[in-house]
Motif scaffolding. Structure first.
Motif, PDB file in Angstrom:
ATOM      1  N   LYS A   2       0.844  -1.187   0.000  1.00  0.00           N
ATOM      2  CA  LYS A   2       0.000   0.000   0.000  1.00  0.00           C
ATOM      3  C   LYS A   2       0.886   1.246   0.000  1.00  0.00           C
ATOM      4  N   TYR A   3       0.730   2.050  -1.057  1.00  0.00           N
ATOM      5  CA  TYR A   3       1.534   3.252  -1.196  1.00  0.00           C
ATOM      6  C   TYR A   3       0.799   4.456  -0.624  1.00  0.00           C
ATOM      7  N   GLN A   4       1.576   5.470  -0.247  1.00  0.00           N
ATOM      8  CA  GLN A   4       1.008   6.724   0.235  1.00  0.00           C
ATOM      9  C   GLN A   4       1.638   7.883  -0.515  1.00  0.00           C
ATOM     10  N   ASN A   5       0.831   8.872  -0.789  1.00  0.00           N
ATOM     11  CA  ASN A   5       1.270  10.019  -1.582  1.00  0.00           C
ATOM     12  C   ASN A   5       1.751  11.137  -0.663  1.00  0.00           C
ATOM     13  N   ASN A   6       2.884  10.877  -0.008  1.00  0.00           N
ATOM     14  CA  ASN A   6       3.482  11.935   0.805  1.00  0.00           C
ATOM     15  C   ASN A   6       4.977  11.673   0.964  1.00  0.00           C
ATOM     16  N   PHE A   9       6.276   9.120   3.662  1.00  0.00           N
ATOM     17  CA  PHE A   9       6.211   7.709   3.259  1.00  0.00           C
ATOM     18  C   PHE A   9       7.419   7.351   2.409  1.00  0.00           C
ATOM     19  N   GLN A  13      10.370   4.559   3.238  1.00  0.00           N
ATOM     20  CA  GLN A  13      10.731   3.441   2.354  1.00  0.00           C
ATOM     21  C   GLN A  13      12.233   3.403   2.105  1.00  0.00           C
ATOM     22  N   TYR A 337       5.505   2.347  -7.019  1.00  0.00           N
ATOM     23  CA  TYR A 337       5.269   3.640  -6.365  1.00  0.00           C
ATOM     24  C   TYR A 337       5.185   4.753  -7.404  1.00  0.00           C
ATOM     25  N   GLU A 344      -2.158   9.135  -9.444  1.00  0.00           N
ATOM     26  CA  GLU A 344      -2.769  10.049  -8.476  1.00  0.00           C
ATOM     27  C   GLU A 344      -2.905  11.466  -9.030  1.00  0.00           C
ATOM     28  N   TYR A 410       9.152  10.490  -5.598  1.00  0.00           N
ATOM     29  CA  TYR A 410       8.148  11.406  -5.053  1.00  0.00           C
ATOM     30  C   TYR A 410       8.399  12.837  -5.531  1.00  0.00           C
TER      31      TYR A 410
END
Length: 420
Positions: A2-6, A9, A13, A337, A344, A410
Motif C-alpha cells: 500500500k503506497y502513500q502520496n506523501n 512515506f 521506504q 510507487y 494520483e 516522489y
C-alpha cells in the motif's frame, strides 16, 4: 504494497530499503548549486560507479609500468581479461558461463550472430521483428535481407500491436507464425521494447519460433541489468546487449553476446573468424590452420580493449555483490510507487503505456503525452529532472534500483504535477 502520496512515506521506504547504501557508490550529477539531479535515464546511460576510475587507473598504471608485459604480468593480466567478466555477466542474464562473452558493440554482435544463424534458403528466408523495434535492429535485419538477395520490405514481417493498442500481444505473434512460419528463418525480437518498456515472454517466443523451425534471437539492450531474462532456460538461440545503460559501463562501452549451449560445440556453424576466436591453446603458434573455440568465445574476433572492460568489471562487481533477485524486488516496488503517484495526478494530458503488471516490465515507465511538442520534457529538464524523449510522444523514465530512491520518485512526480 500500500503506497502513500506523501514525502514522509517515501523517506520511510528509503530508510527500510536494504539497497539504499548503493546510491553512495555512484556519482550523482549535480546542478550549479550542488544539488543532486533527479536522474531517471539509466535506460539510456547509466551513472558512473565511483570505483570505475580506480579500475581503469589500475590498467593505466600497469600499462605505464609494464608496457607489453602487462598482457601477462599486470595485476589482472590482459591476455585473458575478458574472462574476469564472464561469470558475473552470465549471472546478470541468466546464462551459463560458456554461453556468454563480452565483445564488440551491440549491432556488430547482432551481425556476427546473423552470419551464423540467419541462413536463408529459397523457401525459408523471412525475418520477424516487432513493428516498433529500435531503429538499429531494423537497419541490421534489412541489410541482412538485402545482402542475401531478398526484399528488405516484403520479406520483413512486423509483429504489430492491435488497432488502437500500444503493447504487443503474444497471440498475434502465434498467428503470424501459423500463417507464415514455414517461410520464416529468423525472429529477432527486443526482449524489452525501448519505447513502451514492455518485457516479452522470451521462453514462449522461443517455443513458438522453434515449433516452426525458426531461429530465435533477442536484443537485450534495454533488458540486461534491468530484468531477469533467464536466457539459458528460455531456450532462445542467441542474444546481444549493450553495457552502457543499466550496466553502467560508460558511453559506447563494449557489448555482451549469448549463444545457447546447444550450439556451443557446433564448430560447423558458419562464422567470421579472427585471431581471438581461434583455440587459445594454439593461438600464438601463428601458422596453424583456424581452430574455432567452443562456446560464445568462438564468436570473438579481436583482442579486447582493456580500458573499456575495466569499466564493465567495476559495475559487474556491484551487480555480483547485490544480485539480480534483490535488484528486481526493489525495481518492482520503485516502479509500483512511481505508477501510483502518476495515476494520483489524474491528468488527461498524460498516461503510462508501459504494462501495469510488474512481471511484464522493467524499471522503465513510458509516459505518453497528449499534444506532444516536447515542451513538457524540456520543462522537466529545466527543473533538473533528467528523463529522455522518444518521438513521437513519449517521455521515458527509469527509476533504477541501484541508485534511485523513493524520495527521487516522489519529488519528480510532485514537480511533474506542478508543470501539468
Amino acid at each position: 504494497m500500500k503506497y502513500q502520496n506523501n514525502l514522509e512515506f517515501a523517506k520511510q521506504q528509503d530508510k527500510e530499503d536494504p539497497l539504499a547504501p548503493l546510491r553512495n557508490q555512484f556519482h550523482i550529477p549535480k546542478d550549479k548549486n550542488g544539488n543532486d539531479w533527479l536522474y531517471f535515464t539509466g535506460n539510456s546511460l547509466g551513472l558512473q560507479p565511483k570505483a570505475t576510475k580506480e579500475y581503469i587507473n589500475q590498467e593505466l598504471e600497469d600499462w605505464a609500468n609494464l608496457g607489453v608485459e602487462g598482457h601477462f604480468e599486470a595485476k589482472n593480466p590482459w591476455l585473458n581479461y575478458h574472462e574476469l567478466l564472464t561469470d558475473k555477466m552470465a549471472k546478470v542474464v541468466g546464462a551459463k558461463p560458456v554461453e556468454v562473452v563480452v565483445m564488440n558493440t551491440l549491432t556488430t554482435n547482432l551481425h556476427l550472430l546473423m552470419v551464423s544463424f540467419y541462413r536463408p534458403t529459397k523457401t525459408k528466408y523471412k525475418i520477424i521483428i516487432e513493428s516498433d523495434a529500435f531503429p538499429s535492429d531494423r537497419y541490421a535485419v534489412q541489410s541482412q535481407l538485402k545482402f542475401h538477395g531478398f526484399d528488405d520490405e516484403t520479406d520483413l514481417i512486423e509483429w504489430k500491436p492491435r488497432e488502437g493498442e500500444t503493447l504487443l500481444n503474444i497471440e498475434d505473434l502465434e498467428t503470424i507464425l501459423e500463417f507464415e512460419g514455414d517461410e520464416v528463418a529468423l525472429l529477432l525480437i527486443g526482449g524489452v521494447n525501448y519505447y513502451t518498456g514492455q518485457f516479452l515472454d522470451l521462453e514462449r517466443i522461443a517455443q513458438m519460433g522453434h515449433a516452426k523451425d525458426c531461429i530465435v534471437g533477442i536484443d537485450l539492450a534495454h533488458g540486461a541489468g534491468n530484468i531477469q531474462p533467464n536466457l539459458h532456460d528460455s531456450g532462445v538461440d542467441f542474444a546481444a546487449w549493450c553495457t552502457y545503460k543499466y550496466l553502467n559501463a560508460g558511453p559506447g562501452s563494449l557489448a555482451g553476446l549469448f549463444v545457447h549451449e546447444k550450439h556451443a560445440k557446433n564448430k560447423k556453424l558458419p562464422r567470421f573468424a579472427g585471431w581471438w576466436n581461434h583455440n587459445k591453446e594454439t593461438r600464438f603458434n601463428m601458422r596453424k590452420p583456424f581452430d574455432v573455440m567452443e562456446g560464445a568465445e568462438g564468436w570473438q574476433l579481436s583482442n579486447p580493449p582493456i580500458l573499456s572492460m575495466a569499466a564493465i568489471l567495476a559495475s559487474l562487481d556491484i551487480f555480483d555483490k547485490v544480485g539480480m533477485d534483490a535488484l528486481r524486488q526493489k525495481s518492482e516496488k520503485l516502479t509500483g510507487y512511481f505508477e501510483f503517484l502518476i495515476n494520483e495526478i489524474g491528468s488527461d494530458d498524460i498516461k503510462i503505456i508501459t504494462p501495469s503488471n510488474p512481471k511484464e516490465r522493467g524499471c522503465q515507465l513510458s509516459i505518453q503525452v497528449k499534444k506532444a511538442d516536447k515542451s513538457l520534457h524540456k520543462k522537466l529538464t529545466e527543473n533538473h529532472i533528467i528523463t529522455d524523449w522518444r518521438e513521437p510522444d513519449v517521455i521515458r523514465c527509469a527509476p533504477t534500483p541501484l541508485y534511485n530512491t523513493f524520495e527521487d520518485v516522489y519529488r519528480m512526480v510532485s514537480i511533474l504535477k506542478g508543470l501539468l
